[in-house]
Design a protein around this motif. Sequence first.
Motif, PDB file in Angstrom:
ATOM      1  N   VAL C 174       0.836  -1.190   0.000  1.00  0.00           N
ATOM      2  CA  VAL C 174       0.000   0.000   0.000  1.00  0.00           C
ATOM      3  C   VAL C 174       0.878   1.249   0.000  1.00  0.00           C
ATOM      4  O   VAL C 174       0.729   2.143  -0.848  1.00  0.00           O
ATOM      5  CB  VAL C 174      -0.943   0.001   1.226  1.00  0.00           C
ATOM      6  N   GLU C 190      -5.745  10.083   6.414  1.00  0.00           N
ATOM      7  CA  GLU C 190      -6.617   8.953   6.075  1.00  0.00           C
ATOM      8  C   GLU C 190      -5.817   7.689   5.752  1.00  0.00           C
ATOM      9  O   GLU C 190      -6.184   6.594   6.167  1.00  0.00           O
ATOM     10  CB  GLU C 190      -7.490   9.254   4.841  1.00  0.00           C
ATOM     11  N   LEU C 191      -4.789   7.876   4.968  1.00  0.00           N
ATOM     12  CA  LEU C 191      -4.017   6.688   4.565  1.00  0.00           C
ATOM     13  C   LEU C 191      -3.508   5.955   5.804  1.00  0.00           C
ATOM     14  O   LEU C 191      -3.691   4.745   5.949  1.00  0.00           O
ATOM     15  CB  LEU C 191      -2.839   7.106   3.684  1.00  0.00           C
ATOM     16  N   GLU C 194      -6.404   4.384   7.802  1.00  0.00           N
ATOM     17  CA  GLU C 194      -6.935   3.167   7.174  1.00  0.00           C
ATOM     18  C   GLU C 194      -5.988   1.990   7.376  1.00  0.00           C
ATOM     19  O   GLU C 194      -6.407   0.872   7.677  1.00  0.00           O
ATOM     20  CB  GLU C 194      -7.156   3.401   5.674  1.00  0.00           C
ATOM     21  N   LEU C 195      -4.721   2.251   7.201  1.00  0.00           N
ATOM     22  CA  LEU C 195      -3.750   1.169   7.355  1.00  0.00           C
ATOM     23  C   LEU C 195      -3.731   0.665   8.788  1.00  0.00           C
ATOM     24  O   LEU C 195      -3.693  -0.554   9.034  1.00  0.00           O
ATOM     25  CB  LEU C 195      -2.350   1.650   6.949  1.00  0.00           C
ATOM     26  N   LEU C 197      -6.102   0.842  10.933  1.00  0.00           N
ATOM     27  CA  LEU C 197      -7.342   0.120  11.174  1.00  0.00           C
ATOM     28  C   LEU C 197      -7.301  -1.276  10.554  1.00  0.00           C
ATOM     29  O   LEU C 197      -7.680  -2.275  11.174  1.00  0.00           O
ATOM     30  CB  LEU C 197      -8.495   0.931  10.597  1.00  0.00           C
ATOM     31  N   MET C 198      -6.816  -1.338   9.332  1.00  0.00           N
ATOM     32  CA  MET C 198      -6.733  -2.640   8.666  1.00  0.00           C
ATOM     33  C   MET C 198      -5.900  -3.609   9.489  1.00  0.00           C
ATOM     34  O   MET C 198      -6.281  -4.762   9.718  1.00  0.00           O
ATOM     35  CB  MET C 198      -6.144  -2.480   7.265  1.00  0.00           C
ATOM     36  N   MET C 199      -4.774  -3.136   9.967  1.00  0.00           N
ATOM     37  CA  MET C 199      -3.860  -4.041  10.665  1.00  0.00           C
ATOM     38  C   MET C 199      -4.357  -4.364  12.083  1.00  0.00           C
ATOM     39  O   MET C 199      -4.264  -5.501  12.543  1.00  0.00           O
ATOM     40  CB  MET C 199      -2.448  -3.432  10.717  1.00  0.00           C
ATOM     41  N   ARG C 201      -7.482  -4.421  13.195  1.00  0.00           N
ATOM     42  CA  ARG C 201      -8.579  -5.376  13.103  1.00  0.00           C
ATOM     43  C   ARG C 201      -8.076  -6.763  12.692  1.00  0.00           C
ATOM     44  O   ARG C 201      -8.624  -7.776  13.108  1.00  0.00           O
ATOM     45  CB  ARG C 201      -9.608  -4.885  12.083  1.00  0.00           C
TER      46      ARG C 201
END
Lengths: 205, 205, 205, 205
Positions: C174, C190-191, C194-195, C197-199, C201
């Motif tokens: 990414v 945001e980037l 988001e990253l 949050l992705m990791m 979760r």
Amino acid sequence: MATKRRFSPRKQPTQARARRTWNAVLDGAAQVLIAQGYERATTDRIAERTGVSVGTIYEYFPNKDAIFAALQRRWNEQRWALFEESRQIDLEDDLETVLRKTIHARIEATKLNPKLNSVLMRDVPASVTADQAAQLHDEFLAASVQIFGRFKGAIRSNDWQLMARLMIHATHAVIDNIAASEPDLLDAPELENELVLMMQRYVEN
Amino acid sequence: MATKRRFSPRKQPTQARARRTWNAVLDGAAQVLIAQGYERATTDRIAERTGVSVGTIYEYFPNKDAIFAALQRRWNEQRWALFEESRQIDLEDDLETVLRKTIHARIEATKLNPKLNSVLMRDVPASVTADQAAQLHDEFLAASVQIFGRFKGAIRSNDWQLMARLMIHATHAVIDNIAASEPDLLDAPELENELVLMMQRYVEN
Amino acid sequence: MATKRRFSPRKQPTQARARRTWNAVLDGAAQVLIAQGYERATTDRIAERTGVSVGTIYEYFPNKDAIFAALQRRWNEQRWALFEESRQIDLEDDLETVLRKTIHARIEATKLNPKLNSVLMRDVPASVTADQAAQLHDEFLAASVQIFGRFKGAIRSNDWQLMARLMIHATHAVIDNIAASEPDLLDAPELENELVLMMQRYVEN
Amino acid sequence: MATKRRFSPRKQPTQARARRTWNAVLDGAAQVLIAQGYERATTDRIAERTGVSVGTIYEYFPNKDAIFAALQRRWNEQRWALFEESRQIDLEDDLETVLRKTIHARIEATKLNPKLNSVLMRDVPASVTADQAAQLHDEFLAASVQIFGRFKGAIRSNDWQLMARLMIHATHAVIDNIAASEPDLLDAPELENELVLMMQRYVEN
DNA sequence: GATGAATGAGACTTCATTCAT
DNA sequence: TATGAATGAAGTCTCATTCAT
């Protein structure tokens, strides 16, 4: 043998045009070699002299020294062909005549191109030409041994191998060095006479 | 002669240390030459082997080939010195003895360093060593002519120059080629005997 | 390993001047690489841009690709250094904070030179950079596993290796792709959000 | 766009034989690429492997890189075709199922030729493949956005574009890197499970 | 349409030589 | 005097591309 592969031609030129190009490259290489010596005989110069591009050279030869190895081989073949054709040994010939014809033929073969002979011998590194040189040496050796075989009774020693080696080295050295330093002398009968005498006296009983 | 100037040493090393360095460079050059051949004998490698810097080499030699020219000259001097010392010709010696001593001394001289002899002869371009080689050749020529002079009555021809050239070329070629291809044979009495016989028969009445 | 030797630097520049030259070459290589791409990044162009001669480059690097291997290595070290310095993980940090600091630090490291990052990743052949890339990958992997170790109870799976691999590949991809296609987005919260949050979760129970 | 023109095929092969040759060239290119890498994938080698002459290649492709661009395009089309065929999304599928089918289909598509996938991604310069890569990326992006649209209520964020980019980059990177470094792992259910989980948790409310 | 010999620009690399330190 | 980093001309070789057959 590593050396063989390293210097062996890239493709055998079978078609007429290809064979012509191949020979043209060797001609160009010979000219540059004679005119400028090994160190200055670059692929670019050979290509230019030949009238082809460098790329074309590398179509036929895997690397620069393969050109000189091939040139040495062709020169050997040319000399050997003339040598054989020019010797013309008869059954009635006595030992002296056989030696004379042999030495005469060697001198004639060298006279095909004394300058090329010199530069190949003295300027191109031995590593490049060693294989070809050894092969020609062996052919001459065999020819000498054959002579001894024919005149068995008249031959002094029976170590034919050693005698032949001395004959070959001595004869070649004299002819090649004269070719390099004083090529006109190759035409003089004295040179031939002296060589014949040296070899006759050396091998006879 | 341009060549002579090009390869002549940059300064005459008179001081002891300088002479030591000079010789060390030639030693290094000889080692690299033997181990790697002329093409890979670069100034960097010679400097490294010698244990000095490239800059130092250029203090003593104007260019790379001057090193090899000097090495050839030193090798010639070493051979000649041993040759002279080893010949020891007496006044009572007959022709065969003189020839034997001469040929023996030549073989001994070559045995000082057969590998160096080979590589200088076969790998270093003729343009680099030609001058030195010609000079040594002339010295041997003179030595041969001197022999003829001493045994005037027993000598066949009176074209001593030509006879001497054939003798020198033949003898050198045999010894040098044997040294290159089969150095152990240099110790064999047969080789010497055959060479002596060839030359004796060649020059005698 | 063959590859290692093939691309390993020729001499370790210990002296100040040498180290300066070495870095200058890598700088020049980076500039040419960014401006012209790998295919046009020739040694001549790199030398010219660096302000040294080709010969100097070959004092330090055995071949062209060794330059790019070294550049990749230096780039990895620079990124890793900034990454470590910028993470600053405290003992009180919770998992989300650790992940955020880690991801933030990675983004910052990439922002050191997004263009160099892109060109090294996308244009230089994998064979040249694979070793270095694998090594950095392993370092990040270890860092991820360390995080899992610290927050054992909160971590979903116990196949930490696999989880770490997914994390690393995903995060790197990414960031690197955004860096290549839209570098300004690297600065957008945001980037990062988001990253993180992705990791978060992904790894949490 | 210049790039587009530069790599666009020279003639549209409409006839069957022509299309067969075209595909054969791409097959040959793929094989050489896999076996030797981009740097050694010369037109001569491709021609030889394909069983046609270089001249024929230039009948169909304006230059070398157009071959690889076309190969990348064909590879993308093949993958996309299998992807679409393999996904088979039903109207009753829930989000997890859709994600699973999508990821599964992507893995299957990659498994068509993991080596080709790797070499195109890692060895062929980005400049050659960038256009094709971007286009495929956009198609996947659209597919993702479509999913978000279908499960509107369950989706966390409304910046679908950003979410989709992260999904695509992350998923692709994981699959492509695994395909390159450990292709057997593509068959393992864990990989799929982890990816599905990562994406599901990432996009869900 | 197909062929493949020929082209030649340009890439990489070496190494004799210099010169600031 | 010695050093050795730097130079850059020049060499070898490759390979994308063309074109006569």
